[in-house]
Design a protein around this motif. Structure first.
Motif, PDB file in Angstrom:
ATOM      1  N   LEU A 143       0.855  -1.165   0.000  1.00 42.95           N
ATOM      2  CA  LEU A 143       0.000   0.000   0.000  1.00 42.95           C
ATOM      3  C   LEU A 143       0.900   1.228   0.000  1.00 42.95           C
ATOM      4  N   GLN A 144       0.646   2.139  -0.915  1.00 48.47           N
ATOM      5  CA  GLN A 144       1.460   3.346  -1.038  1.00 48.47           C
ATOM      6  C   GLN A 144       0.558   4.556  -0.850  1.00 48.47           C
ATOM      7  N   ALA A 145       0.755   5.243   0.274  1.00 49.72           N
ATOM      8  CA  ALA A 145      -0.037   6.438   0.555  1.00 49.72           C
ATOM      9  C   ALA A 145       0.716   7.673   0.070  1.00 49.72           C
ATOM     10  N   SER A 146      -0.014   8.626  -0.476  1.00 51.56           N
ATOM     11  CA  SER A 146       0.601   9.858  -0.959  1.00 51.56           C
ATOM     12  C   SER A 146      -0.423  10.985  -0.917  1.00 51.56           C
ATOM     13  N   GLY A 147       0.049  12.204  -1.121  1.00 51.25           N
ATOM     14  CA  GLY A 147      -0.842  13.347  -1.228  1.00 51.25           C
ATOM     15  C   GLY A 147      -0.832  14.284  -0.041  1.00 51.25           C
ATOM     16  N   GLY A 148      -0.098  13.946   0.991  1.00 56.35           N
ATOM     17  CA  GLY A 148      -0.045  14.820   2.147  1.00 56.35           C
ATOM     18  C   GLY A 148       0.718  16.102   1.849  1.00 56.35           C
ATOM     19  N   GLY A 149       0.683  17.029   2.803  1.00 53.92           N
ATOM     20  CA  GLY A 149       1.400  18.277   2.628  1.00 53.92           C
ATOM     21  C   GLY A 149       0.997  19.286   3.675  1.00 53.92           C
ATOM     22  N   LEU A 150       1.433  20.515   3.440  1.00 51.80           N
ATOM     23  CA  LEU A 150       1.133  21.638   4.331  1.00 51.80           C
ATOM     24  C   LEU A 150       0.046  22.493   3.681  1.00 51.80           C
ATOM     25  N   VAL A 151      -1.001  22.777   4.436  1.00 54.02           N
ATOM     26  CA  VAL A 151      -2.109  23.562   3.902  1.00 54.02           C
ATOM     27  C   VAL A 151      -2.641  24.463   4.997  1.00 54.02           C
ATOM     28  N   GLN A 152      -3.183  25.603   4.610  1.00 49.25           N
ATOM     29  CA  GLN A 152      -3.791  26.495   5.590  1.00 49.25           C
ATOM     30  C   GLN A 152      -5.168  25.992   5.991  1.00 49.25           C
ATOM     31  N   ALA A 153      -5.587  26.390   7.157  1.00 52.87           N
ATOM     32  CA  ALA A 153      -6.930  26.036   7.624  1.00 52.87           C
ATOM     33  C   ALA A 153      -7.962  26.476   6.595  1.00 52.87           C
ATOM     34  N   GLY A 154      -8.919  25.593   6.348  1.00 56.91           N
ATOM     35  CA  GLY A 154      -9.927  25.842   5.339  1.00 56.91           C
ATOM     36  C   GLY A 154      -9.580  25.290   3.976  1.00 56.91           C
ATOM     37  N   GLY A 155      -8.345  24.853   3.816  1.00 56.61           N
ATOM     38  CA  GLY A 155      -7.894  24.323   2.541  1.00 56.61           C
ATOM     39  C   GLY A 155      -8.273  22.873   2.345  1.00 56.61           C
TER      40      GLY A 155
END
Length: 125
Positions: free
Chosen positions: A3-15
């Protein structure tokens, strides 16, 4: 099986962010795929799950109406669309899958034998 998870990151609240969980190997008989998350100092908790064949979904109360889990069966990939993100959503997100999980145990991390490596989601205020 991987299983390969991806797509995380840093985002502002509401994003928004969309996580992906690509599965490989003998995946044709998945019963359920779920997302869990773990924040520092906290236990790993259920976020959302999907029954692979029927598409039945289940969500943790705090993400209902904001997160949507889906799957693309031909691609053997599950997704977690996360909208209206809050700082308290900050955690490492893990996808998990299993062939033998039963409906009543869908939210139990002990019911899953296959896990992805985790992807960090950070929501700034």
């Amino acid at each position: 099986v991987q299983l390969q998870a991806s797509g995380g990151g840093l985002v502002q609240a509401g994003g928004s962010l969309r996580l992906s969980c690509a599965t490989s190997g003998h995946t044709s008989s998945w019963r359920a795929v779920s997302w869990f998350r773990q924040a520092p100092g906290h236990e790993r908790e259920f976020v959302a799950g999907i029954w692979w064949n029927s598409g039945y979904t289940s969500y943790e109360d705090s993400v209902k109406g904001r997160f949507t889990i889906s799957r693309d069966k031909p691609k053997n990939t599950a997704y977690l669309q996360m909208n209206s993100l809050k700082p308290e959503d900050t955690a490492v997100y893990y996808c998990a899958a299993d062939r033998g999980v039963i409906m009543s145990a869908m939210r139990d991390r002990q019911a899953y034998n296959y896990w992805g490596q985790g992807t960090q989601v950070t929501v700034s205020s």
